[in-house]
Design a protein around this motif. Structure first.
Motif, PDB file in Angstrom:
ATOM      1  N   LEU A  66       0.101  74.491  -5.027  1.00 61.07           N
ATOM      2  CA  LEU A  66      -0.052  74.573  -6.478  1.00 61.07           C
ATOM      3  C   LEU A  66       1.273  74.423  -7.211  1.00 61.07           C
ATOM      4  O   LEU A  66       1.307  73.994  -8.364  1.00 61.07           O
ATOM      5  CB  LEU A  66      -0.698  75.905  -6.882  1.00 61.07           C
ATOM      6  CG  LEU A  66      -2.144  76.120  -6.453  1.00 61.07           C
ATOM      7  CD1 LEU A  66      -2.585  77.544  -6.809  1.00 61.07           C
ATOM      8  CD2 LEU A  66      -3.052  75.091  -7.099  1.00 61.07           C
ATOM      9  N   PHE A  67       2.382  74.763  -6.551  1.00 58.33           N
ATOM     10  CA  PHE A  67       3.699  74.700  -7.178  1.00 58.33           C
ATOM     11  C   PHE A  67       4.404  73.363  -6.976  1.00 58.33           C
ATOM     12  O   PHE A  67       5.530  73.181  -7.448  1.00 58.33           O
ATOM     13  CB  PHE A  67       4.577  75.849  -6.679  1.00 58.33           C
ATOM     14  CG  PHE A  67       4.136  77.184  -7.200  1.00 58.33           C
ATOM     15  CD1 PHE A  67       4.477  77.583  -8.481  1.00 58.33           C
ATOM     16  CD2 PHE A  67       3.358  78.020  -6.423  1.00 58.33           C
ATOM     17  CE1 PHE A  67       4.057  78.809  -8.979  1.00 58.33           C
ATOM     18  CE2 PHE A  67       2.933  79.254  -6.910  1.00 58.33           C
ATOM     19  CZ  PHE A  67       3.278  79.638  -8.190  1.00 58.33           C
ATOM     20  N   LEU A  68       3.756  72.420  -6.294  1.00 58.61           N
ATOM     21  CA  LEU A  68       4.351  71.095  -6.139  1.00 58.61           C
ATOM     22  C   LEU A  68       4.262  70.342  -7.463  1.00 58.61           C
ATOM     23  O   LEU A  68       3.274  70.456  -8.188  1.00 58.61           O
ATOM     24  CB  LEU A  68       3.614  70.291  -5.056  1.00 58.61           C
ATOM     25  CG  LEU A  68       3.713  70.789  -3.623  1.00 58.61           C
ATOM     26  CD1 LEU A  68       2.860  69.922  -2.707  1.00 58.61           C
ATOM     27  CD2 LEU A  68       5.154  70.812  -3.144  1.00 58.61           C
ATOM     28  N   SER A  69       5.281  69.573  -7.747  1.00 55.88           N
ATOM     29  CA  SER A  69       5.254  68.743  -8.958  1.00 55.88           C
ATOM     30  C   SER A  69       4.283  67.586  -8.749  1.00 55.88           C
ATOM     31  O   SER A  69       3.818  67.332  -7.631  1.00 55.88           O
ATOM     32  CB  SER A  69       6.655  68.187  -9.237  1.00 55.88           C
ATOM     33  OG  SER A  69       6.988  67.204  -8.263  1.00 55.88           O
ATOM     34  N   GLY A  70       3.989  66.877  -9.808  1.00 54.37           N
ATOM     35  CA  GLY A  70       3.100  65.724  -9.707  1.00 54.37           C
ATOM     36  C   GLY A  70       3.631  64.681  -8.737  1.00 54.37           C
ATOM     37  O   GLY A  70       2.887  64.124  -7.928  1.00 54.37           O
ATOM     38  N   HIS A 129       9.689  73.785  -2.627  1.00 53.38           N
ATOM     39  CA  HIS A 129      10.747  72.783  -2.473  1.00 53.38           C
ATOM     40  C   HIS A 129      10.931  72.384  -1.015  1.00 53.38           C
ATOM     41  O   HIS A 129      11.208  71.225  -0.708  1.00 53.38           O
ATOM     42  CB  HIS A 129      12.062  73.268  -3.094  1.00 53.38           C
ATOM     43  CG  HIS A 129      12.742  74.363  -2.339  1.00 53.38           C
ATOM     44  ND1 HIS A 129      12.413  75.674  -2.467  1.00 53.38           N
ATOM     45  CD2 HIS A 129      13.728  74.304  -1.407  1.00 53.38           C
ATOM     46  CE1 HIS A 129      13.159  76.401  -1.667  1.00 53.38           C
ATOM     47  NE2 HIS A 129      13.969  75.602  -1.002  1.00 53.38           N
ATOM     48  N   LEU A 130      10.763  73.333  -0.080  1.00 53.89           N
ATOM     49  CA  LEU A 130      10.870  73.016   1.341  1.00 53.89           C
ATOM     50  C   LEU A 130       9.693  72.146   1.776  1.00 53.89           C
ATOM     51  O   LEU A 130       9.874  71.156   2.502  1.00 53.89           O
ATOM     52  CB  LEU A 130      10.937  74.292   2.174  1.00 53.89           C
ATOM     53  CG  LEU A 130      11.039  74.099   3.683  1.00 53.89           C
ATOM     54  CD1 LEU A 130      12.251  73.260   4.053  1.00 53.89           C
ATOM     55  CD2 LEU A 130      11.101  75.455   4.377  1.00 53.89           C
ATOM     56  N   VAL A 135       7.489  66.830   3.334  1.00 53.15           N
ATOM     57  CA  VAL A 135       6.565  65.730   3.028  1.00 53.15           C
ATOM     58  C   VAL A 135       7.343  64.447   2.741  1.00 53.15           C
ATOM     59  O   VAL A 135       6.970  63.370   3.216  1.00 53.15           O
ATOM     60  CB  VAL A 135       5.637  66.091   1.845  1.00 53.15           C
ATOM     61  CG1 VAL A 135       4.879  64.878   1.348  1.00 53.15           C
ATOM     62  CG2 VAL A 135       4.674  67.187   2.261  1.00 53.15           C
ATOM     63  N   GLY A 136       8.429  64.559   1.992  1.00 53.37           N
ATOM     64  CA  GLY A 136       9.247  63.384   1.699  1.00 53.37           C
ATOM     65  C   GLY A 136       9.811  62.752   2.963  1.00 53.37           C
ATOM     66  O   GLY A 136       9.833  61.525   3.099  1.00 53.37           O
ATOM     67  N   THR A 137      10.241  63.573   3.886  1.00 54.15           N
ATOM     68  CA  THR A 137      10.767  63.069   5.155  1.00 54.15           C
ATOM     69  C   THR A 137       9.669  62.388   5.958  1.00 54.15           C
ATOM     70  O   THR A 137       9.881  61.295   6.521  1.00 54.15           O
ATOM     71  CB  THR A 137      11.401  64.218   5.967  1.00 54.15           C
ATOM     72  OG1 THR A 137      12.470  64.787   5.205  1.00 54.15           O
ATOM     73  CG2 THR A 137      11.916  63.721   7.307  1.00 54.15           C
ATOM     74  N   LEU A 138       8.497  63.002   6.008  1.00 53.60           N
ATOM     75  CA  LEU A 138       7.379  62.391   6.740  1.00 53.60           C
ATOM     76  C   LEU A 138       6.958  61.070   6.102  1.00 53.60           C
ATOM     77  O   LEU A 138       6.651  60.101   6.800  1.00 53.60           O
ATOM     78  CB  LEU A 138       6.203  63.364   6.818  1.00 53.60           C
ATOM     79  CG  LEU A 138       6.466  64.649   7.622  1.00 53.60           C
ATOM     80  CD1 LEU A 138       5.275  65.594   7.523  1.00 53.60           C
ATOM     81  CD2 LEU A 138       6.812  64.338   9.067  1.00 53.60           C
ATOM     82  N   ARG A 139       6.980  61.013   4.778  1.00 53.62           N
ATOM     83  CA  ARG A 139       6.669  59.763   4.080  1.00 53.62           C
ATOM     84  C   ARG A 139       7.692  58.688   4.434  1.00 53.62           C
ATOM     85  O   ARG A 139       7.348  57.534   4.678  1.00 53.62           O
ATOM     86  CB  ARG A 139       6.641  59.980   2.572  1.00 53.62           C
ATOM     87  CG  ARG A 139       6.263  58.707   1.790  1.00 53.62           C
ATOM     88  CD  ARG A 139       6.486  58.858   0.323  1.00 53.62           C
ATOM     89  NE  ARG A 139       7.895  59.196   0.111  1.00 53.62           N
ATOM     90  CZ  ARG A 139       8.363  59.746  -0.982  1.00 53.62           C
ATOM     91  NH1 ARG A 139       7.568  60.034  -1.982  1.00 53.62           N
ATOM     92  NH2 ARG A 139       9.638  60.021  -1.107  1.00 53.62           N
TER      93      ARG A 139
END
Length: 82
Positions: free
Chosen positions: A53-57, A9-10, A15-19
């Motif tokens: 591996l634990f990241l969602s799609g 989750h972290l 990644v979301g912030t960088l995007r």
């Protein structure tokens, strides 16, 4: 910084912030370089490949979007993307 404590989750939040930074519009070249360095640096965290591996799609797609925006397919391989 993270040693072995990076959780999926972290990683997804980072990644979301960088995007978001990349999609903010006209950003300086040095900021693109900095985002790339962060993305590459994250791969050096212990258990990184397991955490991915634990990241969602949707989270994996966000990471792919970052790499696509950066135009660095070679470095994306470390994330398990081809």
């Amino acid at each position: 910084m993270f040693q072995s404590s990076l959780e999926a989750h972290l990683l997804a939040n980072i990644v979301g912030t960088l995007r978001d930074v990349l999609s903010a519009g006209d950003i300086a070249a040095q900021d693109r370089v900095r985002v790339r360095e962060y993305m590459i640096g994250l791969t050096q965290v212990k258990r990184f490949s397991t955490v991915v591996l634990f990241l969602s799609g949707a989270e994996r797609e966000a990471a792919k979007e970052v790499w696509s925006t950066l135009g660095d397919g070679e470095s994306a391989i470390a994330w398990g993307f081809s």
